[in-house]
Scaffold this active site. Sequence first.
Site, PDB file in Angstrom:
ATOM      1  N   CYS A 186      -5.839  17.808   2.646  1.00 18.75           N
ATOM      2  CA  CYS A 186      -6.933  17.177   2.093  1.00 18.75           C
ATOM      3  C   CYS A 186      -6.921  16.875   0.368  1.00 18.75           C
ATOM      4  CB  CYS A 186      -8.390  17.516   2.458  1.00 18.75           C
ATOM      5  SG  CYS A 186      -9.722  16.357   2.328  1.00 18.75           S
ATOM      6  N   GLU A 213      -8.036  18.978   8.974  1.00 18.10           N
ATOM      7  CA  GLU A 213      -8.237  20.102   8.305  1.00 18.10           C
ATOM      8  C   GLU A 213      -9.527  20.881   9.097  1.00 18.10           C
ATOM      9  OE1 GLU A 213      -9.770  21.373   3.994  1.00 18.10           O
ATOM     10  OE2 GLU A 213     -10.135  19.388   4.687  1.00 18.10           O
ATOM     11  N   LYS A 254      -4.689  26.641   1.409  1.00 16.72           N
ATOM     12  CA  LYS A 254      -5.099  25.625   0.570  1.00 16.72           C
ATOM     13  C   LYS A 254      -4.979  26.074  -0.799  1.00 16.72           C
ATOM     14  CE  LYS A 254      -8.309  21.658   0.306  1.00 16.72           C
ATOM     15  NZ  LYS A 254      -9.522  21.057   1.007  1.00 16.72           N
ATOM     16  N   SER A 261     -41.109  -3.036  10.572  1.00 16.34           N
ATOM     17  CA  SER A 261     -42.220  -3.742   9.802  1.00 16.34           C
ATOM     18  C   SER A 261     -41.785  -5.161   9.536  1.00 16.34           C
ATOM     19  CB  SER A 261     -42.177  -3.003   8.325  1.00 16.34           C
ATOM     20  OG  SER A 261     -40.774  -3.446   7.692  1.00 16.34           O
TER      21      SER A 261
END
Length: 710
Positions: A181, A45, A115, A368
């Site tokens: 999509c 896309e 789209k 840490s």
Amino acid sequence: MSYTTKVSTCSLNQHALAFSLNLANLKAAVDAAKADNSKYLLTPELSLCGYGCEDHFLEPDTESHCWEILAELLPSTLNCPNFLLDVGMPIVFNGSRFNCRVLVCDGRIVGIRPKTVMADDGNYREGRWFTPWCRGVGELEEYLLPKAFIDSVPGSSQRTAPFGLMVFRTSDGLKLSVETCEELWSPESPNIELSLLGVEVIANGSGSHHELRKLHRRLELIIEATKKNGGVYLYSNQRGCDGSRVYYDGSSMIVCNGQVLRQGVQFGLKDVEVLTATVDVEGVRSYRACRPSFRMQSASHSCPREQVNLESMRAFLPAASARRDLKPTDPVELTFSTPEQECLLGPACWLWDYLRRSGGSGFFLPLSGGADSASTATIVFAMCKLVMKEFLAGDNEQLRRDVVKVVGEGAVVRTAEELCNLILHTTYMGTSNSSQQTLRRAGVLASHIGCYHLSANIDAMVSSVVGVFTTITNCRPSFESAGGTSVEDLALQNIQARLRMVLAYMMAQLLPWCRKRKGFLLVLGSGNVDECLRGYLTKYDCSSADLNPIGSISKVDLKNMLKFAAVEYNLAILAEIVAAPPTAELRPNGAKEEHTQSDEADMGMSYEELGVFGRLRKISRCGPVSMYRKLLHIWPELTAQQVADKVKRFFFYYSINRHKMTTITPSYHAEAYSPDDNRFDQRPFLYDARWSWQNKVMDTLASEDQQGLC
């Protein structure tokens, strides 16, 4: 009569607005598809400009540059008869901007397909930039091509192109069409109607981000669509970090009649991956004709007269004398990453893309000795493993250039540990409140992964700041254990955390200089999604960084990831780190070897509970009362009032700490309950933390529910 054709899809690592890079990737994909004798190439896309342009879509320049590189691509479709190239770009038509597929054949634009369904939830805001196309299949209009584009294509007589939802029909009867999509995920997916119209080949150019456990759903949708309706389905997805918090995980595929013929790599470092399959078109027709329900429903659909005609896309054996169809591609076995692998490899690939494109020469991480910073360090080590595997394979020239750019021309790297030593810089920043065990764990982990590691005691920094405060106010704060108030205690804890952030940025700027190397380091954070949700972090402490690879991953998933990495990479220290109780080590601890300050005790809730709260709040969209109702069933071992009290405690701390999300470090998006205020989670940051009405309702319900149980 048999009919086979060769079709290709691809995963491309496109970058928003990086038009030169995007063009080079597209040309490489076209060359690979043509070398495979493919007749059709599908790309992701918005492949010309990159999916993540966001508000740059509103700028006319973005579309203009897409037309410019499309003109550069047109010659690649010449001298290859009937080769169809499918790319994506934004196009303004009749005053509206559309997210379009542009199909090119023999140097001409044969169709522009807008789209129809926008992605407007979670990480997506397509409706902000694009308009959905609302007309049906075959209702085509003529789009007048831009004059600058026409002028840049020598010898072209084309002035217009069909615009709308179209079916492409070849001279020998093959029908092909496309969707984009989100349309695959919508309730009434276009592929349903297209299948009933007799379209044998359907293609989907996508920009679908990685999220834990999401690939299963994506595959399920595609396989089920072709299993139910028959047909060939090509899926192309973006790969990599194209400029934002999400990582696009590739996994392009070709599916036929419910069987996967080709499946791309989910976490890969190649910028261009092309998949080609020989598909049996006659097998699709036979599959459909044998399904009574499909025959009955398709008989009521008629393909529109207004179609786009193409020459044959039929594929034969190479020898001109052997006019026989190619053997169809056999199905492959599906592969899935486990959640532990997804937590490890997704952020690792995201970090590599970010590093090589930012111009940085490495990372800096305050290490840490706890699970969160160990997770971040392990993800960077996994990145080094992936990069070195690809580097030593020798077939990825772009990655080789990127490695040299990051580590410098003269550096020699042969192993992941050597690469990690050049890229990852860590420092244990202890105080008199820190334990010897976390110091040791940090050192052991650093030595095993090979990173450049230092240890520092920052008591002098803390004393200086406290001393300045005392001089200004004539008041000296103390910890509660020394007779101070809770306000003093919290302030003394926070100053330790904030000073670590200050030192981290100084180290990130100067360590390359100390090592006589060029460049700068990106500071990595290590706050997990549960701590962000609860607000169990100091604003502007070492959770403030340039990037946070674990900011959208839960503590439970991180611990599982560390257990996996302990075995996968032979890092036994990770299992020890997982077993140690989480602690901030910010209060005095006496002479005890292990620190007694507990994160879960400080938070007033467990990490497992936070995961439940997070999913109910975001994914199930629960307010306090509806969350209480659901938790009555999830936690039946608790009384109704205990459940109500836990919900009230969660919402109180969530409310008073929500403001911290406005400054949270950009995090890799992995989990659907991420509290990221900046993009994913659009909720206020200033609340009435009393929740007085909701709490009154919950207390009433809890009393009634408890009486009902007695």
